[in-house]
Design a protein around this motif. Structure first.
Motif, short mmCIF file in Angstrom:
data_model
loop_
_atom_site.label_atom_id
_atom_site.label_comp_id
_atom_site.label_asym_id
_atom_site.label_seq_id
_atom_site.Cartn_x
_atom_site.Cartn_y
_atom_site.Cartn_z
N ALA A 203 0.82 -1.21 0.00
CA ALA A 203 0.00 0.00 0.00
C ALA A 203 0.85 1.26 0.00
CB ALA A 203 -0.93 0.00 1.21
N PHE A 204 1.89 1.29 0.82
CA PHE A 204 2.72 2.48 0.88
C PHE A 204 3.56 2.65 -0.39
CE2 PHE A 204 2.55 2.25 5.74
CZ PHE A 204 1.43 3.05 5.75
N ALA A 205 3.96 1.55 -1.02
CA ALA A 205 4.69 1.66 -2.28
C ALA A 205 3.78 2.24 -3.36
CB ALA A 205 5.21 0.29 -2.71
N LEU A 206 2.55 1.77 -3.42
CA LEU A 206 1.60 2.29 -4.41
C LEU A 206 1.29 3.77 -4.15
CD1 LEU A 206 -0.85 -0.72 -4.77
CD2 LEU A 206 0.84 0.07 -6.43
N SER A 207 1.17 4.16 -2.88
CA SER A 207 0.88 5.57 -2.58
C SER A 207 2.08 6.46 -2.88
CB SER A 207 0.44 5.73 -1.13
OG SER A 207 1.51 5.46 -0.26
N ALA A 208 3.28 5.90 -2.90
CA ALA A 208 4.47 6.68 -3.26
C ALA A 208 4.71 6.68 -4.77
CB ALA A 208 5.70 6.13 -2.54
N GLY A 209 3.89 5.96 -5.51
CA GLY A 209 4.06 5.90 -6.95
C GLY A 209 5.07 4.86 -7.40
N LEU B 291 5.72 11.57 1.29
CA LEU B 291 6.83 12.46 0.95
C LEU B 291 7.65 11.93 -0.23
CD1 LEU B 291 8.04 13.36 4.54
CD2 LEU B 291 6.71 14.79 2.99
N LEU B 292 7.77 10.62 -0.33
CA LEU B 292 8.55 10.05 -1.43
C LEU B 292 7.82 10.15 -2.76
CD1 LEU B 292 10.20 6.88 0.10
CD2 LEU B 292 11.30 9.00 -0.58
N GLY B 293 6.51 10.36 -2.74
CA GLY B 293 5.75 10.49 -3.98
C GLY B 293 6.28 11.60 -4.86
N ASP B 294 6.60 12.75 -4.27
CA ASP B 294 7.16 13.85 -5.05
C ASP B 294 8.54 13.51 -5.60
OD1 ASP B 294 5.01 15.51 -4.80
OD2 ASP B 294 5.81 16.61 -3.08
N THR B 295 9.35 12.83 -4.80
CA THR B 295 10.69 12.45 -5.25
C THR B 295 10.60 11.50 -6.44
OG1 THR B 295 11.53 12.69 -3.01
CG2 THR B 295 12.86 11.40 -4.53
N VAL B 296 9.70 10.52 -6.33
CA VAL B 296 9.56 9.54 -7.40
C VAL B 296 9.04 10.19 -8.68
CG1 VAL B 296 8.30 7.47 -8.10
CG2 VAL B 296 9.28 7.61 -5.83
N ALA C 289 17.35 8.85 -1.05
CA ALA C 289 16.58 9.57 -0.04
C ALA C 289 16.51 8.78 1.27
CB ALA C 289 15.18 9.86 -0.56
N VAL C 290 16.32 7.48 1.17
CA VAL C 290 16.21 6.64 2.37
C VAL C 290 17.57 6.54 3.08
CG1 VAL C 290 15.71 4.31 3.18
CG2 VAL C 290 14.22 5.40 1.53
N VAL C 291 18.64 6.40 2.34
CA VAL C 291 19.97 6.34 2.96
C VAL C 291 20.28 7.67 3.65
CG1 VAL C 291 22.44 6.20 2.48
CG2 VAL C 291 20.88 4.56 1.45
N LEU C 292 19.95 8.78 3.00
CA LEU C 292 20.17 10.09 3.61
C LEU C 292 19.35 10.23 4.89
CD1 LEU C 292 21.43 12.90 3.49
CD2 LEU C 292 19.52 13.63 2.07
N MET C 293 18.11 9.74 4.87
CA MET C 293 17.28 9.77 6.07
C MET C 293 17.92 8.96 7.19
SD MET C 293 13.35 8.52 6.58
CE MET C 293 13.75 6.84 6.15
N GLY C 294 18.48 7.81 6.86
CA GLY C 294 19.15 6.98 7.87
C GLY C 294 20.37 7.66 8.46
N VAL C 295 21.15 8.34 7.61
CA VAL C 295 22.33 9.06 8.09
C VAL C 295 21.91 10.18 9.05
CG1 VAL C 295 24.21 10.59 7.36
CG2 VAL C 295 23.76 8.47 6.11
#
Length: 135
Positions: A48-54, A91-96, A107-113
């Protein structure tokens, strides 16, 4: 009751030491049941979250297990939630849509850092300032 008292973690043993202490007490069946429950809940959530992120559902499924695996290895805290998050998907929807799915990993690696840096700075201690009704 406070669940943190049920499973005290010795900081010298590290995260795996606490897990091994719980398993030695005979909670193996309970731990397996909890793992299966989390896995069954994670699959529809990740899709569901993958689909909502596009993104395609396969990207959600391939990436969803990483957070749970890292938390299992490093150890979590009682009542800690680890898994896909709806706000991140939005938030990732815009990035994608703007950059393409290949930028999701960056983006996810940067968030982890950023999270690691905030943890090292002990910013998490500010959580006590958040009122209980908000939590």
């Amino acid at each position: 009751t406070d669940s943190s008292e049920d499973f005290p973690v010795n900081e010298k043993d590290g995260a795996l030491g606490g897990v091994m202490a719980r398993l030695r007490r005979g909670n193996v069946g309970l731990e397996i049941l909890c793992g299966i429950t989390v896995a069954l809940a994670l699959v529809p959530e990740a899709v569901a979250f993958a689909l909502s992120a596009g993104l395609t559902p396969s990207i959600g499924l391939h990436s969803a297990w990483v957070i749970a695996f890292v938390t299992a290895i490093l150890g979590g805290r009682p009542a800690m939630i680890c898994g896909a998050t709806g706000s991140i998907a939005v938030l990732l929807g815009d990035t994608v849509s703007g950059k393409g799915p290949e930028y999701v990993f960056v983006a996810v690696v940067l968030m982890g850092v950023i999270e690691i840096i905030l943890g090292l700075l002990r910013v998490g201690s500010l959580v006590v300032l958040i009122p209980t009704p908000v939590m």
